[in-house]
Design a protein around this motif. Structure first.
Motif, short mmCIF file in Angstrom:
data_model
loop_
_atom_site.label_atom_id
_atom_site.label_comp_id
_atom_site.label_asym_id
_atom_site.label_seq_id
_atom_site.Cartn_x
_atom_site.Cartn_y
_atom_site.Cartn_z
N PRO A 30 -9.62 -6.84 -3.85
CA PRO A 30 -10.59 -5.98 -3.17
C PRO A 30 -9.98 -4.76 -2.49
CG PRO A 30 -10.12 -7.88 -1.80
CD PRO A 30 -9.36 -8.08 -3.09
N TYR A 31 -8.65 -4.67 -2.47
CA TYR A 31 -7.99 -3.58 -1.75
C TYR A 31 -7.40 -2.56 -2.71
CZ TYR A 31 -8.46 -6.73 2.21
OH TYR A 31 -8.97 -7.55 3.18
N PRO A 32 -7.38 -1.30 -2.31
CA PRO A 32 -6.87 -0.23 -3.20
C PRO A 32 -5.38 -0.39 -3.49
CG PRO A 32 -8.09 0.69 -1.32
CD PRO A 32 -7.87 -0.77 -1.03
N LYS A 33 -4.98 -0.04 -4.72
CA LYS A 33 -3.57 -0.07 -5.09
C LYS A 33 -2.80 0.89 -4.19
CE LYS A 33 -3.55 -1.51 -9.90
NZ LYS A 33 -3.22 -1.14 -11.29
N GLY A 34 -1.59 0.49 -3.86
CA GLY A 34 -0.76 1.33 -3.00
C GLY A 34 -0.86 0.96 -1.54
N ASP A 89 8.85 -5.50 0.62
CA ASP A 89 10.03 -5.01 1.32
C ASP A 89 10.19 -3.50 1.14
OD1 ASP A 89 11.24 -6.90 2.94
OD2 ASP A 89 12.32 -7.84 1.28
N SER A 90 9.84 -3.00 -0.04
CA SER A 90 9.92 -1.55 -0.27
C SER A 90 8.98 -0.80 0.68
CB SER A 90 9.56 -1.22 -1.73
OG SER A 90 10.52 -1.76 -2.61
N TYR A 91 7.83 -1.41 0.94
CA TYR A 91 6.88 -0.82 1.89
C TYR A 91 7.54 -0.70 3.27
CZ TYR A 91 3.23 -1.00 5.48
OH TYR A 91 2.48 -0.78 6.60
N PHE A 92 8.23 -1.75 3.72
CA PHE A 92 8.87 -1.71 5.04
C PHE A 92 10.06 -0.76 5.05
CE2 PHE A 92 6.80 -5.96 5.52
CZ PHE A 92 6.02 -5.62 6.63
N LEU A 93 10.82 -0.71 3.97
CA LEU A 93 11.94 0.22 3.90
C LEU A 93 11.46 1.66 4.06
CD1 LEU A 93 14.04 -1.35 1.00
CD2 LEU A 93 14.85 -0.96 3.34
N LYS A 94 10.37 1.96 3.39
CA LYS A 94 9.81 3.32 3.49
C LYS A 94 9.25 3.58 4.88
CE LYS A 94 6.56 6.47 1.23
NZ LYS A 94 5.54 6.61 0.16
#
Length: 200
Positions: A30-34, A89-94
């Motif tokens: 239900p949530y948008p990609k990204g 983890d990539s989300y947190f790194l960014k």
């Protein structure tokens, strides 16, 4: 707090799965990609389906061919799970890439996403243990035992949630830093698994 935010999405995913309670049901995020919500929902859905794969494969009357097919699905699910953890983890790194790391900063034993992975599994344990507590066909002893286990799981949720939020707070403040190692799974790689390599 991020842990509460993530846990809410995990329970949403678990509840949605159990509307049909079918490992072959269609998945709709239900949530948008990204968005981080998309990754968290997808992560828990993988965990939830795999939880039920693991139930099915333990059927003592399962046919060997069916069990083998299911084992292949579990292997693929494990790879998807690892990939999703790395995306999170990539989300947190960014998110924390511009944080100034203090001179005395330390590294944590696990990355934020692997701790969140444990929270996702814990959400499943709590859901299914609560089901056992509410079973109408179970003995009073069974229900009593499961209530005690549920209390432990809920305490674990409290502690793990606090630890995740503290870790993210420390990373945001530069007291800890992220260093992510890819899992480098070897058994699915045709160049690294000698059995697969020999079949090429």
């Amino acid at each position: 707090m991020f842990s509460k935010f993530a846990y809410t999405i995990f329970t949403e995913s678990i509840d949605k799965y159990h509307e049909k309670d079918d490992v072959d049901q269609e998945f709709n995020n239900p949530y948008p990609k990204g968005d981080i919500e998309h990754l968290l929902y997808r992560k828990n859905w993988i965990d939830t389906v795999q939880w039920h794969y693991e139930d099915i494969i333990r059927d003592p009357n399962i046919q060997p061919k069916t069990a083998l097919q299911l084992k292949r699905k579990i292997d693929a699910s494990n790879q998807d799970r690892t990939d999703l953890v790395e995306y999170i983890d990539s989300y947190f790194l960014k998110k924390y890439q511009s944080v100034t790391i203090r001179e005395n900063a330390t590294i944590n034993t696990e990355s934020p996403a692997w701790a969140i992975d444990r929270l996702s599994i814990l959400a499943l344990k709590i859901y299914h243990m609560r089901e056992e507590v509410n079973r109408l066909d179970a003995s009073s002893e069974h229900i009593r035992t499961c209530k005690a286990k549920l209390e432990v799981l809920l305490e674990q949720k409290k502690d793990l949630s606090a630890a995740i939020d503290q870790l993210l707070h420390d990373i945001e403040g530069g007291k800890k830093y992220m260093k992510v190692y890819k899992q480098m799974k070897m058994y699915n790689d045709e160049e690294l698994n000698p059995i697969l390599r020999g079949q090429k």
